[in-house]
Design a protein around this motif. Structure first.
Motif, mmCIF file in Angstrom:
data_model
loop_
_atom_site.group_PDB
_atom_site.id
_atom_site.type_symbol
_atom_site.label_atom_id
_atom_site.label_comp_id
_atom_site.label_asym_id
_atom_site.label_seq_id
_atom_site.Cartn_x
_atom_site.Cartn_y
_atom_site.Cartn_z
ATOM 1 N N ALA A 1 3.849 7.889 5.482
ATOM 2 C CA ALA A 1 4.276 7.365 6.811
ATOM 3 C C ALA A 1 3.436 7.377 7.890
ATOM 4 O O ALA A 1 3.086 6.495 8.751
ATOM 5 C CB ALA A 1 5.529 8.174 7.449
ATOM 6 N N LYS A 2 2.522 8.502 8.220
ATOM 7 C CA LYS A 2 1.636 8.700 9.070
ATOM 8 C C LYS A 2 0.307 7.604 8.665
ATOM 9 O O LYS A 2 0.080 6.934 9.815
ATOM 10 C CB LYS A 2 0.884 9.990 8.937
ATOM 11 N N THR B 1 8.698 4.302 8.190
ATOM 12 C CA THR B 1 9.494 5.483 8.427
ATOM 13 C C THR B 1 9.559 5.971 6.747
ATOM 14 O O THR B 1 9.491 5.074 5.844
ATOM 15 C CB THR B 1 10.942 5.158 8.923
ATOM 16 N N LYS B 2 10.157 7.330 6.741
ATOM 17 C CA LYS B 2 10.737 7.590 5.210
ATOM 18 C C LYS B 2 11.534 6.682 4.503
ATOM 19 O O LYS B 2 11.362 6.576 3.562
ATOM 20 C CB LYS B 2 10.956 9.077 5.099
ATOM 21 N N GLU B 3 12.522 6.326 5.538
ATOM 22 C CA GLU B 3 13.581 5.581 4.720
ATOM 23 C C GLU B 3 13.140 4.155 4.244
ATOM 24 O O GLU B 3 13.553 3.585 3.206
ATOM 25 C CB GLU B 3 14.917 5.428 5.784
ATOM 26 N N GLU B 4 12.232 3.574 5.087
ATOM 27 C CA GLU B 4 11.453 2.509 4.619
ATOM 28 C C GLU B 4 10.545 2.580 3.550
ATOM 29 O O GLU B 4 10.783 1.717 2.654
ATOM 30 C CB GLU B 4 10.651 1.825 5.906
ATOM 31 N N ILE B 5 9.981 3.423 3.340
ATOM 32 C CA ILE B 5 9.084 3.677 2.052
ATOM 33 C C ILE B 5 9.931 3.979 0.935
ATOM 34 O O ILE B 5 9.704 3.246 -0.244
ATOM 35 C CB ILE B 5 8.129 4.967 2.409
ATOM 36 N N LEU B 6 11.039 4.706 0.714
ATOM 37 C CA LEU B 6 11.966 4.832 -0.092
ATOM 38 C C LEU B 6 12.552 3.590 -0.540
ATOM 39 O O LEU B 6 13.114 3.580 -1.709
ATOM 40 C CB LEU B 6 13.092 5.999 0.106
ATOM 41 N N ALA B 7 12.875 2.628 0.470
ATOM 42 C CA ALA B 7 13.446 1.328 0.092
ATOM 43 C C ALA B 7 12.653 0.526 -0.470
ATOM 44 O O ALA B 7 13.011 -0.669 -0.944
ATOM 45 C CB ALA B 7 14.122 0.871 1.307
ATOM 46 N N LEU C 1 0.769 -1.258 -0.008
ATOM 47 C CA LEU C 1 -0.160 -0.017 0.135
ATOM 48 C C LEU C 1 0.841 1.311 -0.066
ATOM 49 O O LEU C 1 0.521 2.173 -0.885
ATOM 50 C CB LEU C 1 -1.002 0.044 1.192
ATOM 51 N N ALA C 2 1.759 1.314 0.892
ATOM 52 C CA ALA C 2 2.703 2.602 0.938
ATOM 53 C C ALA C 2 3.755 2.370 -0.536
ATOM 54 O O ALA C 2 3.624 3.703 -0.963
ATOM 55 C CB ALA C 2 3.893 2.196 2.177
ATOM 56 N N LYS C 3 4.041 1.604 -1.067
ATOM 57 C CA LYS C 3 4.531 1.663 -2.405
ATOM 58 C C LYS C 3 3.694 2.139 -3.334
ATOM 59 O O LYS C 3 4.184 2.963 -4.069
ATOM 60 C CB LYS C 3 5.129 0.211 -2.549
ATOM 61 N N GLY C 4 2.463 1.880 -3.506
ATOM 62 C CA GLY C 4 1.422 2.371 -4.374
ATOM 63 C C GLY C 4 1.406 3.902 -4.119
ATOM 64 O O GLY C 4 1.207 4.625 -5.180
ATOM 65 N N PHE C 5 1.104 4.224 -2.827
ATOM 66 C CA PHE C 5 0.896 5.659 -2.402
ATOM 67 C C PHE C 5 2.266 6.359 -2.999
ATOM 68 O O PHE C 5 2.017 7.551 -3.591
ATOM 69 C CB PHE C 5 0.999 5.958 -1.065
ATOM 70 N N ARG C 6 3.487 5.855 -2.692
ATOM 71 C CA ARG C 6 4.695 6.437 -3.030
ATOM 72 C C ARG C 6 4.717 6.729 -4.862
ATOM 73 O O ARG C 6 5.242 7.972 -5.150
ATOM 74 C CB ARG C 6 5.842 5.849 -2.552
ATOM 75 N N ASP C 7 4.541 5.668 -5.454
ATOM 76 C CA ASP C 7 4.613 5.611 -6.759
ATOM 77 C C ASP C 7 3.533 6.583 -7.466
ATOM 78 O O ASP C 7 3.872 7.261 -8.566
ATOM 79 C CB ASP C 7 4.252 4.307 -7.346
ATOM 80 N N ASP C 8 2.498 6.794 -6.937
ATOM 81 C CA ASP C 8 1.306 7.678 -7.363
ATOM 82 C C ASP C 8 1.843 9.146 -6.831
ATOM 83 O O ASP C 8 0.891 10.079 -7.188
ATOM 84 C CB ASP C 8 0.086 7.417 -6.584
ATOM 85 N N GLY C 9 2.823 9.336 -6.147
ATOM 86 C CA GLY C 9 3.414 10.847 -5.983
ATOM 87 C C GLY C 9 2.897 11.309 -4.717
ATOM 88 O O GLY C 9 2.905 12.638 -4.390
ATOM 89 N N PHE C 10 2.256 10.679 -3.682
ATOM 90 C CA PHE C 10 1.812 11.212 -2.377
ATOM 91 C C PHE C 10 2.894 11.438 -1.450
ATOM 92 O O PHE C 10 3.927 10.916 -1.504
ATOM 93 C CB PHE C 10 0.829 10.006 -1.849
ATOM 94 N N PRO C 11 2.844 12.569 -0.702
ATOM 95 C CA PRO C 11 4.179 12.864 0.298
ATOM 96 C C PRO C 11 4.240 11.884 1.113
ATOM 97 O O PRO C 11 3.624 11.079 1.646
ATOM 98 C CB PRO C 11 3.264 14.186 0.947
#
Length: 313
Positions: A300-301, A306-312, A285-295
Motif C-alpha cells: 500500500a505504501k 488501499t489494502k481493500e483494493e490490493i486484496l480485490a 505491480l501491486a498484484k505481483g507483490f501480493r502474490d509473492d507474499g509481501f506485506p
C-alpha cells in the motif's frame, strides 16, 4: 441554410474577397438561392435570441427546454453582459446569452459545436464562473438565485441514451438532490434531427422542428405571431453584406480556435489514456507483490492503493 451551406457560403465569400471579386454580386445570388440564415450559428443565434426584441421568443424556448409551465414559466428576461471577468490567475469567459428572469434567477444559454471531453470541462468551468457572479463581493450569507445553464449541442453528449434532453444536478450516491441552485440542461440537437422522434410532440420537440425547418428552407405559413416574427427576423435579407464580410473574417478566427480546441482535446485524451495505463501498471505491480507474499502495508505504501483494493485485485 444548413450549417454546411452557411459554411460553404462564408468560405466562398472569403475566396472572392481575397481575389478582389464582386462580393455584393455573390451575396445577391445567395439571397436568390436561400431565404433564411443558419439559426444555430453563434453570432446569428445571439441576434435572434439575445436581443430585447426577441425576448418573448427566448422565454418560450427556455420554457420548452426547462419544461416550465403555469406559474413557473419565464415571462420576462433582462439580458445582461455575457462576459464574466477573471482576476489574477482566473480565466475570463464569455457565454452566448445571459439573462435574469422575472424571479431574479440566472439563465445562461449556450450553443456548443465541439464535443468530446473538452466541452464537459468547459461547461463545468462556465457553471462555476457564473455561480461565483451570483453573490456580491463581501456577502457572507451565501443566499443566491438559481443558475440554469442550457446547452444546445450540435453533437451527441450521450450517444448511448435514447433521450435527447438531459438534466444534470448535484446529487449523492443515492440520487438524492443536494441543491437545486445549479442546473445544467443539455439538448442534443443533432440527435433529435437524426433520430427524428416522430412521436414526441412536447414543446421542445416542436421548437426544434421549427428551427430545423428554417435551416432547411422548409418552414411554411406560420400562424403564431411570435414564431412568425422570429421567422421574419431570420430572413437572409435582414443581414447586410458588411455583416457577412465581418462574419467571414470572424469565422477565420473561429476556425483557428476550433483547431486549437481539437488539439487540446486530443492532448487531454492522450493524458487520460496515459493515466489509465499507469494506473493499470501500478495495479499489476501491486498484484505481483501480493502474490509473492509481501506485506499489504508495504504494498500500500509503495503503490498508494488501499489494502481493500490490493486484496480485490
Amino acid at each position: 441554410m444548413t450549417r454546411e451551406q452557411y459554411a460553404k457560403m462564408l468560405k466562398e465569400l472569403g475566396r472572392i474577397r481575397r481575389e478582389g471579386g464582386d462580393v455584393s454580386a455573390y451575396l445577391a445570388e445567395i439571397r436568390k438561392q436561400y431565404k433564411y440564415v443558419y439559426v444555430y450559428n453563434d453570432s446569428i443565434f445571439k441576434i435572434l435570441f439575445g436581443q430585447p426584441e426577441g425576448m418573448q421568443a427566448t422565454a418560450q424556448l427556455l420554457n420548452a427546454v426547462l419544461k416550465l409551465d403555469g406559474a413557473q414559466c419565464i415571462t420576462e428576461l433582462k439580458f445582461i453582459d455575457p462576459a464574466v471577468q477573471g482576476g489574477p490567475g482566473i480565466k475570463s469567459i464569455t457565454s452566448d446569452i445571459v439573462a435574469d428572469d422575472q424571479k431574479g434567477d440566472r439563465i445562461v444559454l449556450e450553443v456548443q459545436h465541439i464535443g468530446g471531453s473538452l466541452f464537459k470541462n468547459r461547461l463545468v468551468f462556465y457553471v462555476a464562473r457564473h455561480t461565483s457572479r451570483l453573490i456580491p463581493p463581501g456577502e457572507d450569507k451565501y443566499i443566491m438565485p438559481s443558475l440554469n445553464l442550457v446547452s444546445l449541442q450540435m453533437f451527441d453528449a450521450y450517444p448511448e441514451s435514447g433521450n435527447y434532453r438531459h438534466t444534470i444536478q448535484l446529487k449523492n450516491q443515492e440520487s438524492t438532490l443536494f441543491t437545486d441552485r445549479q442546473t445544467l440542461t443539455l439538448v442534443e440537437v443533432e440527435k433529435f434531427r437524426k433520430e427524428r422522434f416522430e412521436g414526441d410532440h412536447c414543446a421542445l420537440a416542436e421548437w426544434l422542428r421549427f428551427l430545423d425547418a428554417i435551416n432547411n428552407e422548409a418552414v411554411g405559413d406560420v400562424s403564431d405571431p411570435l414564431l412568425k416574427d422570429l421567422q421574419n427576423r431570420a430572413k437572409l435579407s435582414n443581414f447586410s453584406d458588411r455583416y457577412f464580410m465581418a462574419e467571414e473574417e470572424r469565422m477565420t478566427d473561429v476556425g483557428y480556435e476550433i483547431a486549437v480546441a481539437k488539439e487540446e482535446a486530443a492532448k487531454e485524451a492522450a493524458a487520460e489514456a496515459a493515466a489509465k495505463a499507469a494506473d493499470e501498471k501500478n495495479r499489476q505491480l501491486a498484484k505481483g507483490f501480493r502474490d509473492d507474499g509481501f506485506p499489504l502495508e508495504a504494498i500500500a505504501k509503495r503503490t498508494g492503493l488501499t489494502k481493500e483494493e490490493i486484496l480485490a485485485l
